[in-house]
Design a protein around this motif. Structure first.
Motif, mmCIF file in Angstrom:
data_model
loop_
_atom_site.group_PDB
_atom_site.id
_atom_site.type_symbol
_atom_site.label_atom_id
_atom_site.label_comp_id
_atom_site.label_asym_id
_atom_site.label_seq_id
_atom_site.Cartn_x
_atom_site.Cartn_y
_atom_site.Cartn_z
ATOM 1 N N LEU A 28 0.828 -1.208 0.000
ATOM 2 C CA LEU A 28 0.000 0.000 0.000
ATOM 3 C C LEU A 28 0.862 1.257 0.000
ATOM 4 N N LEU A 29 1.919 1.257 0.806
ATOM 5 C CA LEU A 29 2.813 2.407 0.839
ATOM 6 C C LEU A 29 3.502 2.598 -0.505
ATOM 7 N N ALA A 30 3.912 1.524 -1.137
ATOM 8 C CA ALA A 30 4.552 1.609 -2.447
ATOM 9 C C ALA A 30 3.575 2.161 -3.477
ATOM 10 N N ALA A 31 2.322 1.712 -3.423
ATOM 11 C CA ALA A 31 1.309 2.214 -4.354
ATOM 12 C C ALA A 31 1.077 3.698 -4.120
ATOM 13 N N SER A 32 1.011 4.128 -2.878
ATOM 14 C CA SER A 32 0.837 5.541 -2.542
ATOM 15 C C SER A 32 1.995 6.365 -3.074
ATOM 16 N N ALA A 33 3.207 5.892 -2.871
ATOM 17 C CA ALA A 33 4.385 6.619 -3.324
ATOM 18 C C ALA A 33 4.383 6.739 -4.844
ATOM 19 N N THR A 34 3.937 5.690 -5.536
ATOM 20 C CA THR A 34 3.872 5.725 -6.995
ATOM 21 C C THR A 34 2.880 6.781 -7.446
ATOM 22 N N LEU A 35 1.713 6.825 -6.813
ATOM 23 C CA LEU A 35 0.722 7.832 -7.171
ATOM 24 C C LEU A 35 1.260 9.225 -6.913
ATOM 25 N N ALA A 36 1.858 9.435 -5.745
ATOM 26 C CA ALA A 36 2.369 10.752 -5.401
ATOM 27 C C ALA A 36 3.517 11.147 -6.324
ATOM 28 N N ALA A 37 4.317 10.176 -6.749
ATOM 29 C CA ALA A 37 5.445 10.471 -7.625
ATOM 30 C C ALA A 37 4.971 10.953 -8.989
ATOM 31 N N ASP A 38 3.730 10.701 -9.336
ATOM 32 C CA ASP A 38 3.146 11.115 -10.599
ATOM 33 C C ASP A 38 2.819 12.607 -10.601
ATOM 34 N N ILE A 39 2.906 13.257 -9.457
ATOM 35 C CA ILE A 39 2.567 14.673 -9.324
ATOM 36 C C ILE A 39 3.802 15.422 -8.828
ATOM 37 N N THR A 40 4.172 16.470 -9.551
ATOM 38 C CA THR A 40 5.334 17.252 -9.141
ATOM 39 C C THR A 40 4.918 18.681 -8.797
ATOM 40 N N VAL A 41 5.583 19.217 -7.798
ATOM 41 C CA VAL A 41 5.352 20.589 -7.354
ATOM 42 C C VAL A 41 6.683 21.330 -7.477
ATOM 43 N N LYS A 42 6.654 22.497 -8.111
ATOM 44 C CA LYS A 42 7.871 23.292 -8.296
ATOM 45 C C LYS A 42 7.604 24.747 -7.955
ATOM 46 N N HIS A 43 8.670 25.448 -7.640
ATOM 47 C CA HIS A 43 8.664 26.903 -7.459
ATOM 48 C C HIS A 43 7.638 27.383 -6.434
ATOM 49 N N ALA A 44 7.485 26.662 -5.334
ATOM 50 C CA ALA A 44 6.521 27.055 -4.295
ATOM 51 C C ALA A 44 7.071 28.213 -3.469
ATOM 52 N N TRP A 45 6.250 29.244 -3.278
ATOM 53 C CA TRP A 45 6.626 30.372 -2.446
ATOM 54 C C TRP A 45 5.380 30.991 -1.840
ATOM 55 N N ALA A 46 5.578 31.743 -0.772
ATOM 56 C CA ALA A 46 4.473 32.422 -0.088
ATOM 57 C C ALA A 46 4.901 33.848 0.189
ATOM 58 N N ARG A 47 3.921 34.729 0.301
ATOM 59 C CA ARG A 47 4.203 36.140 0.585
ATOM 60 C C ARG A 47 4.443 36.354 2.073
ATOM 61 N N ALA A 48 5.457 37.128 2.373
ATOM 62 C CA ALA A 48 5.726 37.525 3.754
ATOM 63 C C ALA A 48 4.598 38.425 4.248
ATOM 64 N N THR A 49 4.431 38.499 5.566
ATOM 65 C CA THR A 49 3.392 39.332 6.166
ATOM 66 C C THR A 49 4.015 40.262 7.204
ATOM 67 N N VAL A 50 3.208 41.198 7.646
ATOM 68 C CA VAL A 50 3.610 42.088 8.739
ATOM 69 C C VAL A 50 2.865 41.639 9.992
ATOM 70 N N PRO A 51 3.361 41.978 11.186
ATOM 71 C CA PRO A 51 2.662 41.574 12.412
ATOM 72 C C PRO A 51 1.189 41.998 12.380
ATOM 73 N N GLY A 52 0.327 41.086 12.753
ATOM 74 C CA GLY A 52 -1.105 41.351 12.790
ATOM 75 C C GLY A 52 -1.830 41.048 11.488
ATOM 76 N N GLN A 53 -1.093 40.797 10.420
ATOM 77 C CA GLN A 53 -1.731 40.458 9.138
ATOM 78 C C GLN A 53 -2.181 39.002 9.197
ATOM 79 N N PRO A 54 -3.498 38.737 9.092
ATOM 80 C CA PRO A 54 -3.992 37.378 9.302
ATOM 81 C C PRO A 54 -4.003 36.485 8.064
ATOM 82 N N VAL A 55 -3.682 37.031 6.887
ATOM 83 C CA VAL A 55 -3.766 36.237 5.654
ATOM 84 C C VAL A 55 -2.529 36.441 4.794
#
Length: 142
Positions: free
Chosen positions: A10-37
């Motif tokens: 089951l773990l091998a099957a899960s890893a195979t499925l997940a390996a079929d999807i790639t994520v690249k260039h992930a980033w998030a915007r910095a916030t200032v204190p009190g900024q909730p989003v």
């Protein structure tokens, strides 16, 4: 022994499925204190058709998939229940378009930090959780 073999398969099957999807260039915007989003952005490619159904992060109480688009000369944002990931095509989550909305942040996001994200994807009728990290950057993405 029998259960260990089943679990391994089951773990091998899960890893195979997940390996079929790639994520690249992930980033998030910095916030200032009190900024909730904040927003998180990335490129995701699925070898076989899939659907992004949501996301989560220990840094936020809620993470939603959103879309921004112009309607009648007005920029509108709305939550999506799912975002199709066509086979072999890269889907860009970027400012002014599809993105992940991080809400009720537990602390400010600081430039240079690594933000843990879990992407919730469905593929072939199975739920997949993909762990990734997004580099926290300034407002312009650098």
């Amino acid at each position: 022994m029998k259960y260990a073999l089943i679990t391994s398969l089951l773990l091998a099957a899960s890893a195979t499925l997940a390996a079929d999807i790639t994520v690249k260039h992930a980033w998030a915007r910095a916030t200032v204190p009190g900024q909730p989003v904040s927003g998180a952005f990335l490129e995701i490619t699925a070898g076989k058709a899939a659907v992004l159904t949501g996301a989560s992060s220990p840094a936020a109480a809620m993470v939603e998939v959103h879309e921004m688009k112009m309607e009648g000369g007005v920029m509108k944002m709305r939550q999506l229940d799912k975002l199709p990931l066509p086979a072999g095509q890269t889907v860009a989550l970027k400012p002014g378009s599809y993105h992940l909305m991080l809400m009720q942040l537990k602390a400010p996001l600081k430039v240079g930090e690594q933000l843990p994200l879990v992407l919730h994807v469905e593929q072939d009728g199975k739920a997949i959780k993909l762990d990734t990290t997004a580099e926290v950057r300034g407002l312009a993405g650098n």
